[in-house]
Scaffold this motif. Sequence first.
Motif, short mmCIF file in Angstrom:
data_model
loop_
_atom_site.label_atom_id
_atom_site.label_comp_id
_atom_site.label_asym_id
_atom_site.label_seq_id
_atom_site.Cartn_x
_atom_site.Cartn_y
_atom_site.Cartn_z
N ILE A 1 48.81 40.74 36.80
CA ILE A 1 47.59 40.02 36.81
C ILE A 1 47.91 38.93 37.07
CG2 ILE A 1 45.95 38.98 35.95
CD1 ILE A 1 46.43 40.74 33.30
N LEU B 1 42.52 40.11 39.39
CA LEU B 1 42.36 41.08 38.31
C LEU B 1 44.33 42.23 38.52
CD1 LEU B 1 39.01 42.93 38.74
CD2 LEU B 1 39.72 41.82 36.92
N ARG C 1 42.03 39.30 33.37
CA ARG C 1 41.70 37.90 34.17
C ARG C 1 42.84 37.51 32.83
NH1 ARG C 1 38.98 37.73 38.52
NH2 ARG C 1 37.07 38.72 39.09
N SER D 1 36.66 44.58 31.06
CA SER D 1 37.23 43.64 31.36
C SER D 1 37.46 42.68 30.56
CB SER D 1 36.87 43.11 32.59
OG SER D 1 35.73 41.85 32.75
#
Length: 190
Positions: A131, A136, A153, A174
């Motif tokens: 990351i 991302l 993230r 996500s």
Amino acid sequence: MSAVTLAFLGLGGLSLLLLLLSLRFRHVGHFHLRFGHRIRLPKRGQSPSYTLPATSGFLGGFGFGGAIAIEAAHRTGPSAVLAGCVAGVVVGVPLAWAAARLVAAVAGMRTDATPESAGLVGTTGVVISEIPAGGLGQVRLSYAGQPMKFNARADGPLALGVEVLVIGVPTPSSVLVTPLKAVLNLEEGS
């Protein structure tokens, strides 16, 4: 074996065919039947008043129970039909009731709640794709008991293999993560 016995056995055989149909085509066998009204499907959570399994249970009990009674009593003619019908009803009605209760119990069975991605907050996982700062990467989390990959993230860059804690879920695919080691150190220092 008399023709009456064969007729009762035929009804029992028909019940097996109906049972197979109800197992193969699950939704075909569950509908309400009221005289003078249209046939309609039951609402969710409502037990059906007529089902193919219940009909199959009655016909099986009626047919096979009647055939056994006829052969056991060594009857022929009208007395054989009467003995078969009486025994068939005595056996068929409880079987139909039991089949209807079983179908209603299975149809109304509670299941676990559908997992939601918001439930991921507080779970731990591992970084499987680095990351970068402001970018991302990917993490592997256990979701509903299954390992799944999510885009991730973080506030700072995280290397491959770092254990993370999910602190937010901006979208269903996500997550926002923070290093687990940093969270554990904060708790120890408190």
